[in-house]
Enzyme design. Structure first.
Site, PDB file in Angstrom:
ATOM      1  N   ILE A  97     -17.335 -13.476   3.801  1.00 17.50           N
ATOM      2  CA  ILE A  97     -18.524 -13.848   3.032  1.00 17.50           C
ATOM      3  C   ILE A  97     -18.204 -13.436   1.609  1.00 17.50           C
ATOM      4  O   ILE A  97     -18.000 -12.249   1.338  1.00 17.50           O
ATOM      5  CB  ILE A  97     -19.814 -13.131   3.490  1.00 17.50           C
ATOM      6  CG1 ILE A  97     -20.295 -13.626   4.844  1.00 17.50           C
ATOM      7  CG2 ILE A  97     -20.924 -13.334   2.453  1.00 17.50           C
ATOM      8  CD1 ILE A  97     -21.607 -13.014   5.321  1.00 17.50           C
ATOM      9  N   TYR A  98     -18.119 -14.407   0.726  1.00  8.56           N
ATOM     10  CA  TYR A  98     -17.834 -14.116  -0.674  1.00  8.56           C
ATOM     11  C   TYR A  98     -18.803 -14.904  -1.552  1.00  8.56           C
ATOM     12  O   TYR A  98     -19.108 -16.069  -1.271  1.00  8.56           O
ATOM     13  CB  TYR A  98     -16.399 -14.514  -1.045  1.00  8.56           C
ATOM     14  CG  TYR A  98     -15.371 -13.536  -0.538  1.00  8.56           C
ATOM     15  CD1 TYR A  98     -15.162 -12.323  -1.184  1.00  8.56           C
ATOM     16  CD2 TYR A  98     -14.625 -13.830   0.588  1.00  8.56           C
ATOM     17  CE1 TYR A  98     -14.219 -11.417  -0.709  1.00  8.56           C
ATOM     18  CE2 TYR A  98     -13.684 -12.936   1.070  1.00  8.56           C
ATOM     19  CZ  TYR A  98     -13.477 -11.733   0.411  1.00  8.56           C
ATOM     20  OH  TYR A  98     -12.546 -10.836   0.888  1.00  8.56           O
ATOM     21  N   GLY A 109     -25.468 -13.640  -0.549  1.00  7.28           N
ATOM     22  CA  GLY A 109     -24.783 -12.983   0.566  1.00  7.28           C
ATOM     23  C   GLY A 109     -25.717 -12.822   1.756  1.00  7.28           C
ATOM     24  O   GLY A 109     -25.327 -13.047   2.901  1.00  7.28           O
ATOM     25  N   ASN A 136     -14.907  -0.577  -0.133  1.00 10.59           N
ATOM     26  CA  ASN A 136     -15.863  -1.561  -0.645  1.00 10.59           C
ATOM     27  C   ASN A 136     -17.274  -1.066  -0.312  1.00 10.59           C
ATOM     28  O   ASN A 136     -17.931  -1.542   0.608  1.00 10.59           O
ATOM     29  CB  ASN A 136     -15.597  -2.947  -0.047  1.00 10.59           C
ATOM     30  CG  ASN A 136     -16.412  -4.033  -0.710  1.00 10.59           C
ATOM     31  OD1 ASN A 136     -17.387  -3.778  -1.402  1.00 10.59           O
ATOM     32  ND2 ASN A 136     -16.017  -5.275  -0.480  1.00 10.59           N
ATOM     33  N   GLU A 137     -17.733  -0.087  -1.109  1.00  9.41           N
ATOM     34  CA  GLU A 137     -19.000   0.573  -0.811  1.00  9.41           C
ATOM     35  C   GLU A 137     -20.184  -0.385  -0.869  1.00  9.41           C
ATOM     36  O   GLU A 137     -21.137  -0.254  -0.103  1.00  9.41           O
ATOM     37  CB  GLU A 137     -19.198   1.761  -1.748  1.00  9.41           C
ATOM     38  CG  GLU A 137     -18.173   2.851  -1.452  1.00  9.41           C
ATOM     39  CD  GLU A 137     -18.349   4.087  -2.313  1.00  9.41           C
ATOM     40  OE1 GLU A 137     -19.460   4.299  -2.831  1.00  9.41           O
ATOM     41  OE2 GLU A 137     -17.371   4.825  -2.439  1.00  9.41           O
ATOM     42  N   TYR A 143     -23.959  -4.354   4.721  1.00  9.76           N
ATOM     43  CA  TYR A 143     -23.937  -4.606   6.163  1.00  9.76           C
ATOM     44  C   TYR A 143     -24.687  -3.527   6.936  1.00  9.76           C
ATOM     45  O   TYR A 143     -25.379  -3.819   7.911  1.00  9.76           O
ATOM     46  CB  TYR A 143     -22.502  -4.764   6.667  1.00  9.76           C
ATOM     47  CG  TYR A 143     -21.861  -6.027   6.150  1.00  9.76           C
ATOM     48  CD1 TYR A 143     -22.371  -7.282   6.480  1.00  9.76           C
ATOM     49  CD2 TYR A 143     -20.756  -5.989   5.300  1.00  9.76           C
ATOM     50  CE1 TYR A 143     -21.808  -8.453   5.986  1.00  9.76           C
ATOM     51  CE2 TYR A 143     -20.181  -7.154   4.808  1.00  9.76           C
ATOM     52  CZ  TYR A 143     -20.722  -8.368   5.150  1.00  9.76           C
ATOM     53  OH  TYR A 143     -20.167  -9.526   4.657  1.00  9.76           O
ATOM     54  N   LYS A 145     -27.299  -1.861   5.890  1.00  7.26           N
ATOM     55  CA  LYS A 145     -28.724  -2.160   5.685  1.00  7.26           C
ATOM     56  C   LYS A 145     -29.176  -3.286   6.616  1.00  7.26           C
ATOM     57  O   LYS A 145     -30.334  -3.351   7.001  1.00  7.26           O
ATOM     58  CB  LYS A 145     -28.925  -2.539   4.215  1.00  7.26           C
ATOM     59  CG  LYS A 145     -30.339  -2.876   3.821  1.00  7.26           C
ATOM     60  CD  LYS A 145     -30.386  -3.354   2.383  1.00  7.26           C
ATOM     61  CE  LYS A 145     -29.985  -4.798   2.389  1.00  7.26           C
ATOM     62  NZ  LYS A 145     -30.236  -5.573   1.229  1.00  7.26           N
TER      63      LYS A 145
END
Length: 172
Positions: A97-98, A109, A136-137, A143, A145
């Site tokens: 997903i970008y 997103g 990748n914080e 994700y 959440k």
């Protein structure tokens, strides 16, 4: 901005898929990786030939998030044997997903993730899973959440750099 739509793409969209794939991967990771590793990854994993073979795979699906004719982001889902691992018949992998940098924070997103979950439910998957780079914080928080939990990890090779992806899943 008008209404954002998600649509499944085909080989007709290959040129746009190559462009958005390379642009978003570069925007997301270029500041924290060596250029030669980035170039190697782009040329091997996001080339026209590679993406065409992924589009041709019946167990992989790509979707664009679009506003009118502008592509804002994209999604790739894998099922069955096209999954990068966990080749569980009853799971769906979100491989990518970008979202383009200028459209971050516009819930695109979230729209693509919600679309993924809907497809997984329609396919009666038990769970949906993905891999996220451990540093990748922003993605890990997003994700988490949304109900995804870390359950394992694996190596991700970017050029010559071996990195760690955390594997996350959500039971459906």
């Amino acid at each position: 901005m008008g209404e954002i739509k998600v649509r499944k793409i085909t080989s007709v969209d290959l040129t746009d898929l190559v462009k958005i794939s390379r642009q978003t991967f570069t925007e997301t990771f270029e500041e924290v990786n060596f250029e030669e590793d980035m170039q190697k990854y782009l040329s091997e994993n996001l080339s026209e030939e590679q993406l065409q073979s992924e589009l041709d795979n019946p167990e992989s699906e790509f979707y664009f998030a679009e506003n009118k004719d502008e592509i804002l982001g994209y999604l790739k889902l894998n099922s069955g044997n096209s999954q990068t691992e966990n080749k569980n018949e009853n799971s769906i992998e979100i491989e990518r997903i970008y979202v383009r940098k200028e459209f971050l924070r516009m819930k695109i997103g979230q729209l693509l993730l919600d679309h993924s979950i809907q497809i997984a439910k329609e396919k009666k998957a038990e769970f949906i899973w993905l891999g996220v780079w451990e540093h990748n914080e922003r993605a890990l928080k997003f994700y988490g959440k949304n109900g995804f939990e870390v359950y394992s990890k694996h190596d991700f090779v970017l050029g010559k750099d071996v990195q760690t992806d955390l594997l996350m899943k959500m039971n459906l």
